[in-house]
Motif scaffolding. Structure first.
Motif, PDB file in Angstrom:
ATOM      1  N   ASN A  78     -33.529  20.218   8.580  1.00 13.33           N
ATOM      2  CA  ASN A  78     -32.956  21.454   9.110  1.00 13.33           C
ATOM      3  C   ASN A  78     -34.081  22.429   9.465  1.00 13.33           C
ATOM      4  N   GLU A 102     -34.238  16.005  16.135  1.00  6.02           N
ATOM      5  CA  GLU A 102     -33.111  16.579  16.876  1.00  6.02           C
ATOM      6  C   GLU A 102     -31.904  15.645  16.850  1.00  6.02           C
ATOM      7  N   GLN A 105     -30.353  15.608  13.302  1.00  8.46           N
ATOM      8  CA  GLN A 105     -29.716  16.858  12.896  1.00  8.46           C
ATOM      9  C   GLN A 105     -28.220  16.872  13.211  1.00  8.46           C
ATOM     10  N   ASP A 106     -27.799  16.027  14.125  1.00 14.17           N
ATOM     11  CA  ASP A 106     -26.409  16.021  14.571  1.00 14.17           C
ATOM     12  C   ASP A 106     -25.807  14.628  14.356  1.00 14.17           C
ATOM     13  N   LYS A 107     -24.874  14.526  13.421  1.00 10.85           N
ATOM     14  CA  LYS A 107     -24.268  13.225  13.119  1.00 10.85           C
ATOM     15  C   LYS A 107     -23.541  12.646  14.329  1.00 10.85           C
ATOM     16  N   ARG A 108     -23.071  13.485  15.201  1.00 14.46           N
ATOM     17  CA  ARG A 108     -22.424  12.997  16.421  1.00 14.46           C
ATOM     18  C   ARG A 108     -23.433  12.264  17.308  1.00 14.46           C
ATOM     19  N   LYS A 109     -24.624  12.850  17.438  1.00 12.70           N
ATOM     20  CA  LYS A 109     -25.669  12.195  18.230  1.00 12.70           C
ATOM     21  C   LYS A 109     -26.141  10.909  17.559  1.00 12.70           C
ATOM     22  N   ASP A 128     -13.678  18.007  18.515  1.00 10.93           N
ATOM     23  CA  ASP A 128     -14.150  19.390  18.554  1.00 10.93           C
ATOM     24  C   ASP A 128     -13.239  20.358  17.812  1.00 10.93           C
ATOM     25  N   GLY A 147     -20.632  17.668  12.649  1.00  7.51           N
ATOM     26  CA  GLY A 147     -21.770  17.211  13.434  1.00  7.51           C
ATOM     27  C   GLY A 147     -23.069  17.763  12.882  1.00  7.51           C
ATOM     28  N   LYS A 148     -23.076  19.068  12.602  1.00  7.50           N
ATOM     29  CA  LYS A 148     -24.276  19.731  12.102  1.00  7.50           C
ATOM     30  C   LYS A 148     -23.970  20.468  10.803  1.00  7.50           C
ATOM     31  N   GLU A 149     -25.035  20.796  10.089  1.00  7.85           N
ATOM     32  CA  GLU A 149     -24.998  21.662   8.900  1.00  7.85           C
ATOM     33  C   GLU A 149     -24.499  20.972   7.634  1.00  7.85           C
ATOM     34  N   SER A 173     -17.205  17.738  15.307  1.00  6.87           N
ATOM     35  CA  SER A 173     -17.328  16.817  14.186  1.00  6.87           C
ATOM     36  C   SER A 173     -17.040  15.413  14.691  1.00  6.87           C
TER      37      SER A 173
END
Length: 379
Positions: A78, A102, A105-109, A128, A147-149, A173
């Motif tokens: 993070n 990068e 950081q995003d589980k979707r990516k 979304d 997705g994030k955090e 998400s």
């Protein structure tokens, strides 16, 4: 080792327990590392004179801090990728590379990357809104992930029935099929700039049923040799397709029909590699430094069966940390206690870990349970 390596100015984003253990390995090679962390009382704060307080996600703070260094690495993902990209363009070495951070950081990516690169993973859909999630009732039971955090079990929840949709995330998400797995496995892989790859032996994980945090780790995993090879091949495939330099932890599911599915990845040293300090010829922390400095990778051989127990703050206790049962655990053969220097405890906060080594798997598991039941973090 090249003399120039000792002359490198190395910066680490993050001053938590992973940075603390990285410093311990860096000392052995006369490496002087500097750290940035928002907490003035972070675990690394009093271990080095080169500790600076600052926000890891603030682009200008990270960029200005990074001007001083030749090489920058992380102990938490993070961080400001924008700052790291600017620094990389100006000639700084950044490992793992900013684009890898990068992505992770995003589980979707992450999931999209697996699909695009034919890396086996659980079926999923990107969502979304809560209403959008409700249209996928046919996927239940399923796992809903921000997705994030999300971190340390946060931002992850299981939706078992349609009534659970009310607690679904109202943010970008993903919804993925709940895997009825046989075991949860992890492989820590290292890759240096020469492209050399080395994978630590596969470990088996047991998670806290509520907090989704690792409670126990056992090494080596009790799996057939063909499954171990498959897990290693998977980890190598992922780190090579990322073209990543550094250490990558690949968490996996072993399904009941013998398949390996990638769950999540982390581009850094990891909770599932802590036992390597006592149980392997090279620890994950030394291996990380070897990889980012383009040194020969160390032997990953396991010298003895091992277990790891996470020391989590007891539920119902918040305040100055007090440790119960330390002396009893210290009297046990093959037990190594690692406290993280955190002054304050709160429910389920990671306060330390204990590694247990033993030649007998049966005895190892008995000692791990005894440590878990004996050593408590209260206030």
């Amino acid at each position: 080792m090249s003399e120039s390596i000792n002359d490198l100015k190395i910066g680490v984003l993050g001053g938590g327990q992973l940075g603390r253990m990285m410093i311990q390995s860096a000392i052995n090679y006369n490496l002087d590392v500097s750290l940035l962390d928002p907490d003035p009382n972070a675990p690394c704060a009093h271990l080095t004179a080169n500790f600076q307080v600052g926000m890891l996600t603030d682009e200008e703070q990270v960029y200005n801090w990074g001007q001083t260094f030749d090489l920058i690495t992380i102990e938490i993902e993070n961080v400001s990728v924008a700052a790291l990209k600017r620094l990389e363009k100006e000639g700084k070495q950044i490992y793992p590379q900013p684009e890898v951070i990068e992505l992770i950081q995003d589980k979707r990516k992450q999931k999209t990357f697996y699909k695009a690169n034919r890396i086996p993973t659980a079926d999923f859909v990107l969502t979304d809104t809560k209403d959008e999630i409700k249209t996928h009732a046919s996927m239940l039971p399923a796992v809903n992930k921000l997705g994030k955090e999300g971190y340390d079990g946060r931002g992850v929840q299981i939706l078992k029935k349609e009534e659970d949709f009310e607690k679904a995330f109202e943010k970008p998400s993903l919804l993925e099929s709940l895997i009825d797995f046989e075991k949860e496995l992890s492989v820590v892989a290292a890759r240096n700039k020469r492209g050399e790859v080395a994978c630590f032996p596969v470990v088996e994980l047991s998670y806290h049923p509520v907090q989704n945090l690792v409670e126990f780790l056992f090494a080596p995993a009790q799996i057939p040799i063909d499954i171990e090879r498959k897990a290693h091949d998977m980890a190598k495939d992922v780190i090579q397709k990322l073209d990543m330099t550094g250490l990558l932890t690949v968490e996996m599911f072993l399904t009941k029909d013998g398949e390996i599915l990638v769950n999540e990845i982390a581009p850094r040293t990891h909770n599932s590699g802590h036992h390597t300090i006592e149980a392997n010829l090279t620890s994950q922390f030394e291996q990380h430094l070897r990889a980012i400095l383009n040194m020969p990778l160390g032997s990953v051989d396991l010298t003895t069966p091992a277990a790891m127990v996470n020391l989590l703050g007891e539920d119902g206790f918040t305040g100055k940390a007090k440790y119960e049962g330390i002396e009893e655990c210290m009297s046990m053969k093959g037990v190594y206690i690692h406290l993280y220097g955190k002054k304050l405890t709160k429910p389920f906060r990671k306060m330390g870990h204990v590694t247990i080594i033993d030649t007998s798997i049966k005895s190892l598991k008995e000692k791990a349970r005894r440590v878990k039941d004996t050593l408590k973090v209260k206030a």
